[in-house]
Design an enzyme around this catalytic site. Structure first.
Site, PDB file in Angstrom:
ATOM      1  N   GLU A 250       9.418  -0.714   2.746  1.00 57.76           N
ATOM      2  CA  GLU A 250      10.245  -1.290   3.709  1.00 57.76           C
ATOM      3  C   GLU A 250      11.594  -1.503   3.486  1.00 57.76           C
ATOM      4  O   GLU A 250      12.243  -2.297   2.821  1.00 57.76           O
ATOM      5  CB  GLU A 250       9.712  -2.883   3.726  1.00 57.76           C
ATOM      6  CG  GLU A 250      10.264  -3.803   4.796  1.00 57.76           C
ATOM      7  CD  GLU A 250       9.792  -4.949   4.688  1.00 57.76           C
ATOM      8  OE1 GLU A 250      10.251  -5.936   5.427  1.00 57.76           O
ATOM      9  OE2 GLU A 250       9.005  -5.390   3.840  1.00 57.76           O
TER      10      GLU A 250
ATOM     11  N   LYS B 151       7.110   0.727   6.285  1.00 61.50           N
ATOM     12  CA  LYS B 151       7.500  -0.560   7.352  1.00 61.50           C
ATOM     13  C   LYS B 151       9.089  -0.580   7.626  1.00 61.50           C
ATOM     14  O   LYS B 151       9.782  -1.527   6.952  1.00 61.50           O
ATOM     15  CB  LYS B 151       7.103  -1.904   6.496  1.00 61.50           C
ATOM     16  CG  LYS B 151       7.430  -3.273   7.312  1.00 61.50           C
ATOM     17  CD  LYS B 151       6.532  -4.457   6.572  1.00 61.50           C
ATOM     18  CE  LYS B 151       6.962  -5.655   7.332  1.00 61.50           C
ATOM     19  NZ  LYS B 151       6.244  -7.017   6.668  1.00 61.50           N
TER      20      LYS B 151
END
Length: 341
Positions: A177, A222
């Site tokens: 992420e 992500k």
């Protein structure tokens, strides 16, 4: 359930499903509880998350994985059922947030690097034994006239790659992420600037993942969507957000990655859904493109719940509605009419 990393990753992002980010720290969920006048104690945190995990329609049909905070991974429902078992019974994959947060990066004023690598190998072993089959690590990228620097990008990308390699060693799928934040100065955070910075961090991340020998087929990305900063005077419609975001992804994310599960990143519930749907409706993409939302899935449910047992049904319905809307968006089938319905 298969223990192959690629099988787990594909299960998390199978068509029509996304990832529920229920990994708020004790401090963060305390702020959410403050907004509804609920005391931040272990029992209330348990009851709230049990409401989400027992929302059968949402969990079975629209959720492929659940990111948990460490407390939640080892928690049990009021009847003694481990939360991990509730999640598995719904057909979703249990996961765990493993980073220790963003801290100032020495020599780089205004930039941070995420910590938590020390002792991570041993923690991952413990989390795997507890039932976690994926993990999450967030890097925070600040935007200004002078930031991010190349050194800041490299420091965060290297940490993400080392984390991902340790996860795969432990039989755990890493969610990678890198988040370009939306709260930059208005003059410095147009959608074009977000495009530039998002492209730079993704390129740097995948260079580092290659260097650390991370198996791309066994990970999930992500990222943020490419959007203007919250304070930018020119906001953009879903079609423009989709065009910028897809352009960045196609240039920087290998097709071997099974899925891209976006964070909502300060967007409203409806904005996050509409932007996701525009990408899937208008483009043929080599990955599953879906959601990994926290607030954008939970805000309506949290408000409906209000800490009261008699509101569990209404809160579950609110959560299910948002999950269904985002499921439709992940298929490119969401409409304003369905939202209103």
């Amino acid at each position: 359930m298969s223990e192959r990393l690629d099988d787990i990753a594909f299960q998390m992002v199978e068509p029509g499903k996304g990832i529920l980010a229920a990994d708020e720290s004790t401090a963060t969920i305390g702020k959410r509880f403050d907004s509804i006048g609920v005391e931040n104690i272990e029992e209330n945190r348990r009851d709230y998350r049990e409401m989400l995990f027992r929302s059968t329609e949402a969990m079975e049909n629209y959720v492929g994985g659940v990111i948990m905070f460490e407390e939640t991974l080892f928690q049990k429902a009021a009847d003694g059922t481990p939360f991990v078992d509730l999640i598995r019974a719904a057909g979703a994959v249990p996961g765990i947030k493993v980073d220790k947060g963003a801290h100032p990066l020495a020599g780089h004023p205004g930039e941070t690097v995420t910590e938590g690598l020390d002792g991570l190998r041993d923690r991952l072993k413990k989390y795997h034994e507890a039932g976690a089959r994926f993990a999450k690590w967030r890097a925070v990228i600040t935007v200004s006239e002078d930031l991010p620097t190349l050194g800041g990008l490299k420091a965060n990308a290297h940490a993400l790659a080392r984390y991902a390699s340790l996860c795969q060693e432990a039989g755990i799928v890493p969610i990678v992420e890198p988040e370009v934040q939306m709260d930059g100065d208005p003059a410095d955070h147009s959608i074009e600037r977000c495009h530039e910075v998002t492209s730079a961090i993704l390129k740097t991340v995948f260079d580092e993942l290659y260097e650390q020998q991370v198996m791309l087929e066994g990970m999930i990305l992500k990222p943020n969507m490419v959007v203007p900063g919250c304070k930018c005077s020119r906001q953009c419609d879903p079609e423009e957000v989709a065009a910028h975001t897809v352009s960045v992804l196609l240039r920087n994310v290998p097709a071997a990655v099974p899925g891209i599960a976006f964070l909502s990143g300060g967007q409203s519930d409806i904005e996050a859904t509409a932007n996701l749907s525009a990408m899937n409706a208008e483009y043929e993409l080599p990955w599953a493109v879906t959601y990994s939302y926290g607030r954008a899935l939970q805000a309506a449910a949290l408000s409906a719940w209000g800490g009261k047992a008699e509101n569990v049904g209404a809160a579950s319905a609110a959560f299910t509605h948002r999950a269904r809307m985002n499921s439709l968006a992940s298929l490119g089938e969401w409409t304003q009419e369905q939202e209103a319905g």
